[in-house]
Design a protein around this motif. Structure first.
Motif, short mmCIF file in Angstrom:
data_model
loop_
_atom_site.label_atom_id
_atom_site.label_comp_id
_atom_site.label_asym_id
_atom_site.label_seq_id
_atom_site.Cartn_x
_atom_site.Cartn_y
_atom_site.Cartn_z
N UNK A 69 0.83 -1.21 0.00
CA UNK A 69 0.00 0.00 0.00
C UNK A 69 0.86 1.26 0.00
N UNK A 70 1.79 1.36 0.94
CA UNK A 70 2.63 2.55 1.03
C UNK A 70 3.64 2.61 -0.10
N UNK A 71 4.17 1.46 -0.51
CA UNK A 71 5.14 1.46 -1.62
C UNK A 71 4.47 1.91 -2.91
N UNK A 72 3.25 1.44 -3.16
CA UNK A 72 2.53 1.89 -4.35
C UNK A 72 2.25 3.39 -4.29
N UNK A 73 1.84 3.89 -3.13
CA UNK A 73 1.59 5.32 -3.00
C UNK A 73 2.84 6.14 -3.27
N UNK A 187 -5.70 4.48 0.48
CA UNK A 187 -5.83 4.83 1.90
C UNK A 187 -4.88 3.96 2.71
N UNK A 188 -3.93 4.60 3.38
CA UNK A 188 -2.90 3.85 4.10
C UNK A 188 -3.40 3.27 5.42
N UNK A 189 -4.67 3.45 5.72
CA UNK A 189 -5.29 2.70 6.81
C UNK A 189 -5.28 1.21 6.50
N UNK A 195 -7.04 -5.21 0.16
CA UNK A 195 -8.32 -4.51 0.19
C UNK A 195 -8.19 -3.01 -0.11
N UNK A 196 -6.98 -2.49 -0.23
CA UNK A 196 -6.84 -1.06 -0.48
C UNK A 196 -7.38 -0.65 -1.84
N UNK A 235 1.64 -15.90 4.16
CA UNK A 235 2.28 -15.52 5.41
C UNK A 235 1.22 -15.16 6.45
N UNK A 236 1.44 -15.53 7.72
CA UNK A 236 0.47 -15.18 8.78
C UNK A 236 0.16 -13.69 8.85
N UNK A 237 1.16 -12.83 8.61
CA UNK A 237 0.92 -11.39 8.67
C UNK A 237 -0.10 -10.96 7.62
N UNK A 238 -0.12 -11.65 6.46
CA UNK A 238 -1.06 -11.28 5.41
C UNK A 238 -2.49 -11.67 5.79
N UNK A 239 -2.66 -12.85 6.41
CA UNK A 239 -3.97 -13.21 6.92
C UNK A 239 -4.47 -12.14 7.90
N UNK A 240 -3.61 -11.74 8.83
CA UNK A 240 -4.01 -10.75 9.84
C UNK A 240 -4.36 -9.41 9.20
N UNK A 241 -3.56 -9.01 8.23
CA UNK A 241 -3.83 -7.75 7.55
C UNK A 241 -5.16 -7.81 6.80
N UNK A 242 -5.42 -8.94 6.17
CA UNK A 242 -6.67 -9.07 5.42
C UNK A 242 -7.88 -9.05 6.35
N UNK A 243 -7.77 -9.66 7.52
CA UNK A 243 -8.86 -9.61 8.49
C UNK A 243 -9.12 -8.17 8.92
#
Length: 269
Positions: A69-73, A187-189, A195-196, A235-243
């Motif tokens: 998200x931030x890298x694309x922005x 949106x960097x939220x 989902x961004x 990766x587990x971090x991606x599951x958490x981010x998606x939730x």
């Protein structure tokens, strides 16, 4: 002119093919903005070795491992073209003049905000989701409070049909830059990622009343090449981010999910 935003994280083993796919198949004029996001391998050397002797207009940006998200922005905010194209480091373009093809729906219709070469779909609320009301962001499975439907992609759409849906997946994903600026980019939220782009499409629909859809090109992106920092696995971090992000998306858009369920097939010659 088109601005191509390529974010890279440790893809030195594939990056030469990705860059060559862009170089040999993109019609000029265009600029290539490469964002090296926390690379600890030889990705930067591959960029220099591949592009140094070419006539491509390119710039190299660095990010401290901020994810998509931030890298694309970062890349989007450096763009100067009238259209921007987000492309990932695991995509090899095989179609000549692919950027011109992606722009065809913009030229044919005056209400187009974004065109993907990957997948367009609608979202519906899933009342049977076990994650409704759950505050925890789990790291073992995808959140399904909202689910995609009415998908349009290369497998089910004729080549010259622009399939309009409520949202699109990146990439390759072409967006009108002036409209994107009006919406203040991704949106960097939703950082680190996921989902961004769907949030962006729903914000676009609410504020600008435009459309997005799929108009496919020929490219290769093998799932085993990975976009989750661990090849072949989620990766587990991606599951958490998606939730986290699925909940944010639903909270913002629960009232318009049915209203924004769109199915249009616009033929292009």
């Amino acid at each position: 002119m088109h601005s191509i935003i390529l974010t890279v994280h440790n893809k030195d083993w594939l990056l030469e093919k990705v860059l060559e796919g862009i170089y040999y198949n993109t019609r000029t004029p265009y600029e290539l903005i490469i964002v090296l996001d926390g690379c600890s391998d030889n990705s930067e050397r591959v960029v220099w070795d591949t592009l140094l002797s070419t006539p491509v207009e390119w710039k190299l940006l660095h990010a401290p491992d901020v994810y998509e998200t931030k890298a694309n922005n970062l890349g989007l905010k450096s763009a100067s073209g009238d259209k921007v194209i987000i492309i990932q480091d695991d995509i090899i373009v095989n179609e000549k003049d692919w950027n011109i093809r992606l722009e065809k729906p913009f030229k044919a219709f005056d209400d187009v905000f974004a065109v993907t070469a990957r997948t367009a779909h609608n979202y519906v609320f899933n009342p049977d989701s076990p994650y409704i009301g759950m505050k925890e962001d789990i790291d073992t499975d995808w959140c399904n409070i909202v689910e995609p439907c009415d998908e349009a992609n290369q497998s089910n759409m004729p080549r010259d049909v622009f399939a309009v849906r409520a949202t699109v997946n990146r990439g390759p994903l072409m967006i009108n830059l002036e409209d994107l600026k009006e919406l203040n980019y991704l949106d960097e939220a939703f950082s680190p990622q996921d989902m961004d782009e769907h949030d962006l499409m729903f914000r676009m629909r609410k504020k600008l009343g435009k459309v997005c859809g799929c108009y496919w090109i020929d490219f290769v992106s093998d799932p085993s090449w990975g976009g989750t920092r661990k090849t072949g696995q989620t990766a587990p971090w991606l599951y958490k981010a998606q939730h986290k992000n699925c909940k944010i998306f639903y909270e913002r858009n629960a009232d318009v999910l049915e209203e924004y369920r769109i199915i249009e097939h616009r033929e292009l010659s």
